[in-house]
Scaffold this motif. Structure first.
Motif: not given
Length: 344
Positions: A199-223
């Motif tokens: 979140s510290a990098y403003k204006g950047i869209r991130w698509e994160v693939f995670s081992k720690h959750n089973k359902k997708p969600f969005t937080s600001g510009a981070i999915t």
């Protein structure tokens, strides 16, 4: 010919490579597959005859491998039983991708075991080394899956036994584009920590693939979304760049796709520090963690458009043919005949 192909199931790199290797092996005979490990996320398109818990490295949530959890979750009595009961002697050829059960079964039964793995490459004397050598990590790498002959894959080819990476056909067939997002795969970080740092990098869209959750969600510009091979590959192919650990397959695929790449090697994972040294020598930026003190390097990477060019031809069939020719039963018979002739 009866072939046993053994795959390390921790993480997804070995599993993804097997999707190209196994069809090539099937052209030479009947193939049985072993997978050992408990932290893989990929479904394989071929049957797995032996599924073992084996000896898995357990990812932590703060950027590294948890050695304590690794040993705590290992049932050594069960591991010994798996090694003892695996019938490696029934096979004409055993090929091993850093899988410990079959490797040690071959060792104790005096059966040739042919290593075909990235680990064989990073252990080669000519491979790049990090500034600080991890003696414990080196000891583990050298003894985790012993072999009688070793061939490897690395970011650059070295000599006659170290080849360029196996790039999955799924990746080779991707339509490459730049849709402005950055793809992230850092399985040793939990989602909360990733969201805070990215979140510290403003204006950047991130698509994160995670081992720690089973359902997708969005937080600001981070999915944040769970691991899915097809979606992850598509995300990489359409990204502006890839931020990932210093594993092997994901960085290699990002380079093949012509993407900007920045890697963060896992703590307490010596192989990743060896990879990071090789990538750094190629011009790929490396940082130790997502901590604030490395923010300037990451910001510079996001602002820059420098890409490392590579040439990774599809050589999987050629490599497998070469190994079978050299180590299959026909080669063994010819060698034995030659020895008898010379002895006579």
């Amino acid at each position: 010919m009866k072939i046993l192909y053994a795959i390390q199931g921790t993480g997804n790199g070995h599993l993804s490579r097997s999707m190209d290797v196994v069809p090539c092996l099937m052209k030479h005979g009947d193939v049985d597959v072993i997978v050992s490990g408990i932290q893989g996320d990929l479904s394989l398109p071929f049957p797995v005859k032996y599924k073992f818990r084996g000896l898995s490295f357990i990812f932590g949530k703060t950027g590294g491998v948890s050695l304590w959890k690794t040993f705590a979750k290992t049932n050594f009595r069960r591991l010994r039983k798996e090694i003892r009961n695996l019938p490696v002697e029934k096979y004409d050829l055993v090929i091993n991708d850093f899988e410990p059960v079959s490797a040690w079964a071959c060792y104790f039964k005096n059966k040739p075991c042919i290593s075909l793995s990235h680990q064989s490459a990073v252990l080669a004397p000519s491979a790049p080394r990090p500034e600080h050598e991890d003696m414990m990590g080196k000891l583990i790498l050298n003894n985790y899956a012993p072999s009688s002959a070793a061939y490897g894959f690395h970011f650059t080819a070295i000599g006659d036994t170290i080849f360029t990476p196996v790039i999955r056909q799924q990746v080779r067939e991707q339509e490459v584009a730049d849709k402005g997002h950055y793809t992230v795969y850092l399985p040793s970080y939990d989602d909360k920590r990733l969201i805070k740092r990215l979140s510290a990098y403003k204006g950047i869209r991130w698509e994160v693939f995670s081992k720690h959750n089973k359902k997708p969600f969005t937080s600001g510009a981070i999915t944040i979304q769970p691991i899915n091979s097809e979606k992850f590959t598509k995300s990489m192919a359409t990204s502006s760049g890839v931020l990932c650990g210093a594993g092997f397959e994901t960085p290699a695929e990002a380079l093949f796709l012509g993407k900007k790449l920045l890697v963060i090697p896992m703590k307490s994972q010596y192989e990743q520090h060896l990879n990071a040294a090789a990538l750094k020598a190629m011009g790929v930026p490396v940082v130790k963690s997502l901590k604030k003190k490395h923010q300037a390097v990451i910001s510079a990477w996001l602002a820059d458009d420098k890409r490392v060019k590579v040439n990774y031809p599809d050589m999987t069939r050629e490599i497998i043919d070469r190994l079978v020719e050299k180590h299959g039963p026909a080669a063994i018979t010819n060698n034995e005949s030659a020895r008898k002739t010379n002895g006579a």
